[in-house]
Design a protein around this motif. Structure first.
Motif, PDB file in Angstrom:
ATOM      1  N   ARG A  31       0.825  -1.207   0.000  1.00 20.13           N
ATOM      2  CA  ARG A  31       0.000   0.000   0.000  1.00 20.13           C
ATOM      3  C   ARG A  31       0.863   1.262   0.000  1.00 20.13           C
ATOM      4  N   TYR A  32       1.956   1.261   0.752  1.00 18.42           N
ATOM      5  CA  TYR A  32       2.782   2.456   0.896  1.00 18.42           C
ATOM      6  C   TYR A  32       4.186   2.193   0.370  1.00 18.42           C
ATOM      7  N   GLY A  33       4.638   3.078  -0.507  1.00 15.93           N
ATOM      8  CA  GLY A  33       5.989   3.000  -1.017  1.00 15.93           C
ATOM      9  C   GLY A  33       6.946   3.769  -0.124  1.00 15.93           C
ATOM     10  N   MET A  34       8.212   3.768  -0.518  1.00 17.02           N
ATOM     11  CA  MET A  34       9.236   4.455   0.274  1.00 17.02           C
ATOM     12  C   MET A  34       8.938   5.952   0.394  1.00 17.02           C
ATOM     13  N   PHE A  35       8.530   6.581  -0.707  1.00 16.97           N
ATOM     14  CA  PHE A  35       8.260   8.018  -0.669  1.00 16.97           C
ATOM     15  C   PHE A  35       7.038   8.328   0.187  1.00 16.97           C
ATOM     16  N   ASP A  36       6.057   7.438   0.192  1.00 13.24           N
ATOM     17  CA  ASP A  36       4.875   7.636   1.039  1.00 13.24           C
ATOM     18  C   ASP A  36       5.267   7.652   2.511  1.00 13.24           C
ATOM     19  N   ILE A  37       6.104   6.708   2.906  1.00 11.18           N
ATOM     20  CA  ILE A  37       6.550   6.620   4.301  1.00 11.18           C
ATOM     21  C   ILE A  37       7.367   7.852   4.666  1.00 11.18           C
ATOM     22  N   GLN A  38       8.277   8.233   3.781  1.00 14.07           N
ATOM     23  CA  GLN A  38       9.115   9.395   4.037  1.00 14.07           C
ATOM     24  C   GLN A  38       8.269  10.669   4.165  1.00 14.07           C
ATOM     25  N   ASN A  39       7.325  10.858   3.280  1.00 18.51           N
ATOM     26  CA  ASN A  39       6.461  12.039   3.340  1.00 18.51           C
ATOM     27  C   ASN A  39       5.623  12.065   4.608  1.00 18.51           C
ATOM     28  N   GLN A  40       5.087  10.916   4.993  1.00 20.01           N
ATOM     29  CA  GLN A  40       4.255  10.871   6.195  1.00 20.01           C
ATOM     30  C   GLN A  40       5.068  11.195   7.445  1.00 20.01           C
ATOM     31  N   LEU A  41       6.273  10.620   7.542  1.00 17.99           N
ATOM     32  CA  LEU A  41       7.117  10.925   8.697  1.00 17.99           C
ATOM     33  C   LEU A  41       7.487  12.406   8.731  1.00 17.99           C
ATOM     34  N   ASN A  42       7.835  12.962   7.583  1.00 12.41           N
ATOM     35  CA  ASN A  42       8.152  14.388   7.524  1.00 12.41           C
ATOM     36  C   ASN A  42       6.961  15.231   7.957  1.00 12.41           C
ATOM     37  N   ASN A  43       5.770  14.870   7.517  1.00 15.73           N
ATOM     38  CA  ASN A  43       4.568  15.625   7.893  1.00 15.73           C
ATOM     39  C   ASN A  43       4.309  15.545   9.392  1.00 15.73           C
ATOM     40  N   TRP A  44       4.482  14.351   9.966  1.00 11.97           N
ATOM     41  CA  TRP A  44       4.267  14.206  11.409  1.00 11.97           C
ATOM     42  C   TRP A  44       5.208  15.099  12.193  1.00 11.97           C
ATOM     43  N   PHE A  45       6.489  15.086  11.809  1.00 14.93           N
ATOM     44  CA  PHE A  45       7.455  15.874  12.567  1.00 14.93           C
ATOM     45  C   PHE A  45       7.302  17.361  12.312  1.00 14.93           C
ATOM     46  N   LEU A  46       6.896  17.749  11.119  1.00 16.68           N
ATOM     47  CA  LEU A  46       6.645  19.159  10.860  1.00 16.68           C
ATOM     48  C   LEU A  46       5.455  19.649  11.664  1.00 16.68           C
ATOM     49  N   GLU A  47       4.406  18.833  11.748  1.00 22.43           N
ATOM     50  CA  GLU A  47       3.228  19.210  12.532  1.00 22.43           C
ATOM     51  C   GLU A  47       3.589  19.324  14.012  1.00 22.43           C
ATOM     52  N   ALA A  48       4.401  18.394  14.509  1.00 20.97           N
ATOM     53  CA  ALA A  48       4.814  18.442  15.912  1.00 20.97           C
ATOM     54  C   ALA A  48       5.634  19.699  16.173  1.00 20.97           C
ATOM     55  N   THR A  49       6.494  20.066  15.241  1.00 24.68           N
ATOM     56  CA  THR A  49       7.303  21.273  15.385  1.00 24.68           C
ATOM     57  C   THR A  49       6.415  22.509  15.379  1.00 24.68           C
ATOM     58  N   LYS A  50       5.435  22.533  14.481  1.00 26.89           N
ATOM     59  CA  LYS A  50       4.515  23.673  14.420  1.00 26.89           C
ATOM     60  C   LYS A  50       3.724  23.800  15.712  1.00 26.89           C
ATOM     61  N   MET A  51       3.265  22.658  16.260  1.00 27.16           N
ATOM     62  CA  MET A  51       2.481  22.700  17.497  1.00 27.16           C
ATOM     63  C   MET A  51       3.350  23.189  18.651  1.00 27.16           C
ATOM     64  N   ASN A  52       4.603  22.722  18.730  1.00 27.00           N
ATOM     65  CA  ASN A  52       5.491  23.175  19.798  1.00 27.00           C
ATOM     66  C   ASN A  52       5.763  24.663  19.675  1.00 27.00           C
ATOM     67  N   TYR A  53       5.979  25.146  18.459  1.00 31.10           N
ATOM     68  CA  TYR A  53       6.206  26.568  18.235  1.00 31.10           C
ATOM     69  C   TYR A  53       4.982  27.373  18.665  1.00 31.10           C
ATOM     70  N   GLN A  54       3.799  26.889  18.301  1.00 37.79           N
ATOM     71  CA  GLN A  54       2.562  27.592  18.664  1.00 37.79           C
ATOM     72  C   GLN A  54       2.394  27.637  20.179  1.00 37.79           C
ATOM     73  N   LYS A  55       2.694  26.535  20.869  1.00 34.65           N
ATOM     74  CA  LYS A  55       2.583  26.511  22.332  1.00 34.65           C
ATOM     75  C   LYS A  55       3.558  27.491  22.965  1.00 34.65           C
ATOM     76  N   GLU A  56       4.799  27.538  22.441  1.00 35.87           N
ATOM     77  CA  GLU A  56       5.784  28.474  22.967  1.00 35.87           C
ATOM     78  C   GLU A  56       5.330  29.912  22.739  1.00 35.87           C
ATOM     79  N   LYS A  57       4.799  30.168  21.552  1.00 30.55           N
ATOM     80  CA  LYS A  57       4.332  31.507  21.212  1.00 30.55           C
ATOM     81  C   LYS A  57       3.182  31.916  22.129  1.00 30.55           C
TER      82      LYS A  57
END
Length: 68
Positions: A31-57
């Motif tokens: 179902r998921y290729g290498m690029f799918d996994i890579q994109n999903q992991l990047n999205n998860w960590f970007l969202e976590a970074t955005k949420m942490n930044y928003q909480k700090e702000k």
């Protein structure tokens, strides 16, 4: 990045072994290729970074409001 560097090669190795066992029909079951996994992991960590930044702000804003 460390997780990507560990997970992606392992997943690629698994996909290769799976293809060897199942044959040319393997992609019907993958179902998921290498690029799918890579994109999903990047999205998860970007969202976590955005949420942490928003909480700090928000925390800094609350701190400034309480001192005024």
């Amino acid at each position: 990045m460390s997780l990507l560097n560990m997970l992606l090669p392992a997943y690629g190795s698994f996909i290769g072994r799976f293809q060897n066992i199942v044959g040319k029909d393997a992609f019907e079951h993958i179902r998921y290729g290498m690029f799918d996994i890579q994109n999903q992991l990047n999205n998860w960590f970007l969202e976590a970074t955005k949420m942490n930044y928003q909480k700090e702000k928000e925390g800094l804003l609350m701190l400034v409001q309480t001192k005024i």
